[in-house]
Design an enzyme around this catalytic site. Structure first.
Site: not given
Ligand code: HEC
Ligand code: HEC
Length: 255
Positions: A69, A72, A171, A212, A216
């Site tokens: 990674c 690039c 949720c 997560r 939930c």
């Molecule tokens: C050959 C070049 C190349 C390699 C190797 C590469 N990337 Fe990328 N990556 C890109 C390009 C170009 C983009 C811009 C978005 C697009 O066009 O898809 C990008 C976008 C990203 C982004 C989004 C943030 C940004 O700067 O745009 C992330 C996060 C990322 N790459 C992670 C990785 C990771 C983790 C790896 C290794 C597993 C990796 N890349 C390997 C070329 C590369």
């Molecule tokens: C019955 C209650 C309940 C319902 C319904 C529920 N959750 Fe949660 N959720 C929780 C509790 C409890 C936590 C843990 C709070 C903590 O991390 O302090 C949590 C944590 C999360 C977190 C992490 C927040 C953090 O800051 O780490 C996400 C994201 C989330 N819920 C998404 C969802 C989504 C999307 C749904 C619906 C598919 C959903 N939850 C439905 C109870 C619920």
């Protein structure tokens, strides 16, 4: 009195209201005890840093062709666009759909480095995701909700309000109507995604966002979807956009 000619506009405005009036995003970190918050902020004490380090090693590790990674994106990811990282999930013209950050990494791994794709939420992808999100810590989340993103955002919004499972819960019930309340020893936060992947004290492991979601759903006895499914990607778009303006805090610590 409402003038009838205004009604369609009023209805459209109501439909465009994606969250309750006056909703302000608050990071889950604000609900932590002082002790846990300090642990999160101290890189030497934060156990999530182990996963950051694991991701850092993968980022620099040459694949079978000798490419990494860093070829690039630079050593320590200096050439990664940190602002852009905070805009995922984002619409990809090439893929003609929104891609999550994990998918972007997988696209780079498969298409740009010519490797077999990773499975969604596998250890490697979660490690790499944790590392690049850690590099973008402090960046403000800004997920697009209009334009080509709108249908996916709306679908996520619908799922967020849909009742699931035997307990017929959505949720929305826990994370909007009852947030701040106690549930089985935990404070219900807003269910924000800005700290993900998070380190969980209860399981001593890093948990991805889709995992997560599954936890939930299972907690109210509903059938989870698969990591990387359209349902979870749309939910991720809605949940993350709901936190637009919050800062990335990966790796956050949670119970
Ligand atoms: C050959 C070049 C190349 C390699 C190797 C590469 N990337 Fe990328 N990556 C890109 C390009 C170009 C983009 C811009 C978005 C697009 O066009 O898809 C990008 C976008 C990203 C982004 C989004 C943030 C940004 O700067 O745009 C992330 C996060 C990322 N790459 C992670 C990785 C990771 C983790 C790896 C290794 C597993 C990796 N890349 C390997 C070329 C590369
Ligand atoms: C019955 C209650 C309940 C319902 C319904 C529920 N959750 Fe949660 N959720 C929780 C509790 C409890 C936590 C843990 C709070 C903590 O991390 O302090 C949590 C944590 C999360 C977190 C992490 C927040 C953090 O800051 O780490 C996400 C994201 C989330 N819920 C998404 C969802 C989504 C999307 C749904 C619906 C598919 C959903 N939850 C439905 C109870 C619920």
């Amino acid at each position: 009195m409402i003038r009838w000619t205004l009604l369609p506009a009023l209805l459209a405005a109501a439909a465009a209201q994606a969250w309750d009036p006056g909703f302000e995003p608050v990071s889950g970190s604000a609900f932590l005890s002082e002790e846990t918050r300090q642990m999160q902020e101290d890189e030497f004490a934060n156990p999530g840093m182990e996963t950051v380090e694991y991701g850092r090693q993968l980022f620099h590790r040459p694949d079978e062709e000798g490419h990494s990674c860093a070829d690039c994106h630079g050593a320590e990811g200096v050439r990664l666009d940190k602002r852009r990282i905070a805009t995922f999930p984002r619409y990809s013209e090439e893929q003609e759909r929104p891609v999550t950050l994990q998918e972007q990494i997988n696209i780079c791994w498969e298409e740009r480095m010519d490797n077999f794709p990773y499975v969604y939420d596998c250890r490697e992808l979660v490690g790499l995701e944790t590392y690049v999100r850690y590099l973008a810590r402090g960046e403000e989340i800004q997920v697009q909700t209009d334009g080509p993103m709108e249908p996916f955002f709306r679908e996520g919004e619908r799922l967020y309000h849909q009742r699931f499972g035997q307990l017929d819960m959505a949720c929305y019930h826990c994370h909007d109507q009852h947030r701040g309340a106690w549930l089985r020893g935990q404070i219900l936060n807003q269910g924000q995604s800005n700290g993900f992947p998070v380190y969980r004290l209860s399981t001593s492991r890093v948990t991805s966002l889709h995992r997560r979601f599954s936890e939930c759903l299972a907690s109210f006895r509903a059938e989870p979807f698969l990591p990387g499914s359209d349902e979870y990607i749309n939910l991720e778009i809605y949940v993350t956009a709901r936190g637009n303006g919050l800062k990335i805090e990966t790796p956050a610590i949670r119970e």
